[in-house]
Design an enzyme around this catalytic site. Structure first.
Site, PDB file in Angstrom:
ATOM      1  N   PRO A 135      -3.263   8.587  -3.242  1.00 47.48           N
ATOM      2  CA  PRO A 135      -3.866   8.137  -4.522  1.00 47.48           C
ATOM      3  C   PRO A 135      -4.819   6.791  -4.212  1.00 47.48           C
ATOM      4  O   PRO A 135      -4.288   5.833  -3.757  1.00 47.48           O
ATOM      5  CB  PRO A 135      -2.914   7.874  -5.485  1.00 47.48           C
ATOM      6  CG  PRO A 135      -1.571   7.715  -5.110  1.00 47.48           C
ATOM      7  CD  PRO A 135      -1.789   8.339  -3.454  1.00 47.48           C
ATOM      8  N   HIS A 136      -5.972   7.100  -4.448  1.00 50.33           N
ATOM      9  CA  HIS A 136      -7.032   5.873  -4.321  1.00 50.33           C
ATOM     10  C   HIS A 136      -8.084   5.675  -5.382  1.00 50.33           C
ATOM     11  O   HIS A 136      -8.333   6.837  -5.710  1.00 50.33           O
ATOM     12  CB  HIS A 136      -7.269   5.881  -2.840  1.00 50.33           C
ATOM     13  CG  HIS A 136      -8.113   6.928  -2.484  1.00 50.33           C
ATOM     14  ND1 HIS A 136      -7.508   8.257  -2.088  1.00 50.33           N
ATOM     15  CD2 HIS A 136      -9.545   7.358  -2.467  1.00 50.33           C
ATOM     16  CE1 HIS A 136      -8.400   9.486  -2.125  1.00 50.33           C
ATOM     17  NE2 HIS A 136      -9.677   8.702  -2.086  1.00 50.33           N
ATOM     18  N   THR A 137      -8.866   4.574  -5.230  1.00 46.08           N
ATOM     19  CA  THR A 137      -9.844   4.489  -6.017  1.00 46.08           C
ATOM     20  C   THR A 137     -10.616   3.055  -5.629  1.00 46.08           C
ATOM     21  O   THR A 137      -9.756   2.228  -5.509  1.00 46.08           O
ATOM     22  CB  THR A 137      -9.879   4.542  -7.487  1.00 46.08           C
ATOM     23  OG1 THR A 137     -10.907   4.877  -8.277  1.00 46.08           O
ATOM     24  CG2 THR A 137      -9.058   3.444  -8.367  1.00 46.08           C
TER      25      THR A 137
END
Lengths: 116, 153
Positions: free
Chosen positions: B63-65
């Site tokens: 999960p990344h942002t």
């Protein structure tokens, strides 16, 4: 929850991801379809509109064209876009606690740290 | 390169979360941020997941942002021995999570380089289950660092 600024920041962050998604090195790991991002951006815009934020959205787009971004954090009582010292009695000029820098006009998000 | 971001205090070896949203929340909670920034980060991460799951298959998700609420690139690792449904591409539960967050502007492109390195590491991890056996965060970091260096050779 300061919902309107949250949604604007989420929209701006999603637009930053949109730029990553255009890159081949990113796409080789996560091949995200362009339509999926557009769909999520539209969902966010709809949420903002439902809160009566149509004019806020228009202003968001104008600021993005003018500055390349529309909302910044305040850090140490300073606008982190134009670095103007903000008045201590900065009041929300829009609904839902949305603040604007009196100097450059950019939307501001005052974190709990700042308010403390 | 990953060794600069891998820190034992940012490794959760027994995630309590049993749902996708709770995993994201538990990982974000590790970051030293005020509650409202964590909340914003969570909203943005969920939006990123909505455009396509970051569950790469073989039990691993990244999960990344990018987010306005962080000033540097941060990496948090979470492990769940039981596994969590995360809408992964192979439909299988995810056991290992790499949460990567970065500011919107990242002149050194550390974020994308890091994402690439984690993806390489994930491909290697996907061939083993050794990571399920380690019980100490420091050992876990050493294990990943060793694997990453092997990967780079």
């Amino acid at each position: 929850m300061k919902k309107l600024p949250f949604l604007l920041m989420a929209l701006q962050d999603l637009e930053a991801t949109e730029e990553d998604v255009k890159r081949e090195d990113y796409r080789s790991i996560f091949p995200v379809p362009h339509q999926a991002i557009e769909r999520e951006k539209e969902r966010l815009r709809d949420e903002i509109r439902k809160m009566g934020g149509e004019r806020v959205l228009e202003r968001y787009e104008r600021l993005k064209q003018q500055y390349g971004k529309s909302i910044v954090l305040t850090v140490g009582g300073i606008c982190f876009h134009c670095f103007a010292v903000l008045p201590t009695s900065l009041e929300a000029s829009q609904q839902e606690g949305l603040l604007e820098c009196p100097n450059c006009g950019i939307f501001l998000y005052q974190t709990d740290e700042e308010e403390a | 390169m990953l060794d600069q971001l891998l820190k034992p205090e940012r490794v959760v070896l027994d995630l309590k979360a049993r749902t996708k949203e709770d995993v994201l929340k538990e990982l974000v909670d590790v970051l030293d941020l005020p509650e409202d920034k964590k909340e914003i980060l969570l909203v943005t991460l969920k939006k990123r997941e909505a455009i396509g799951s970051t569950g790469m298959g073989k039990g691993i998700a990244i999960p990344h942002t990018r987010s306005l609420v962080v000033e540097d690139v941060h990496l948090v690792i979470g492990r769940s021995r039981e596994g969590v449904e995360f809408d992964a591409i192979d439909g299988k539960p995810v056991h290992l999570f790499f949460l990567l967050v970065a500011p919107p502007q990242d002149p050194g492109t550390t974020y994308l380089l890091t994402l690439g390195r984690i993806a390489n590491l994930a491909r290697k991890l996907a061939r083993t289950r050794d990571y399920l056996e380690i019980d100490d965060p420091g050992e876990f970091v050493a294990y990943l660092t060793r694997l990453e260096q092997e990967e780079a050779q």
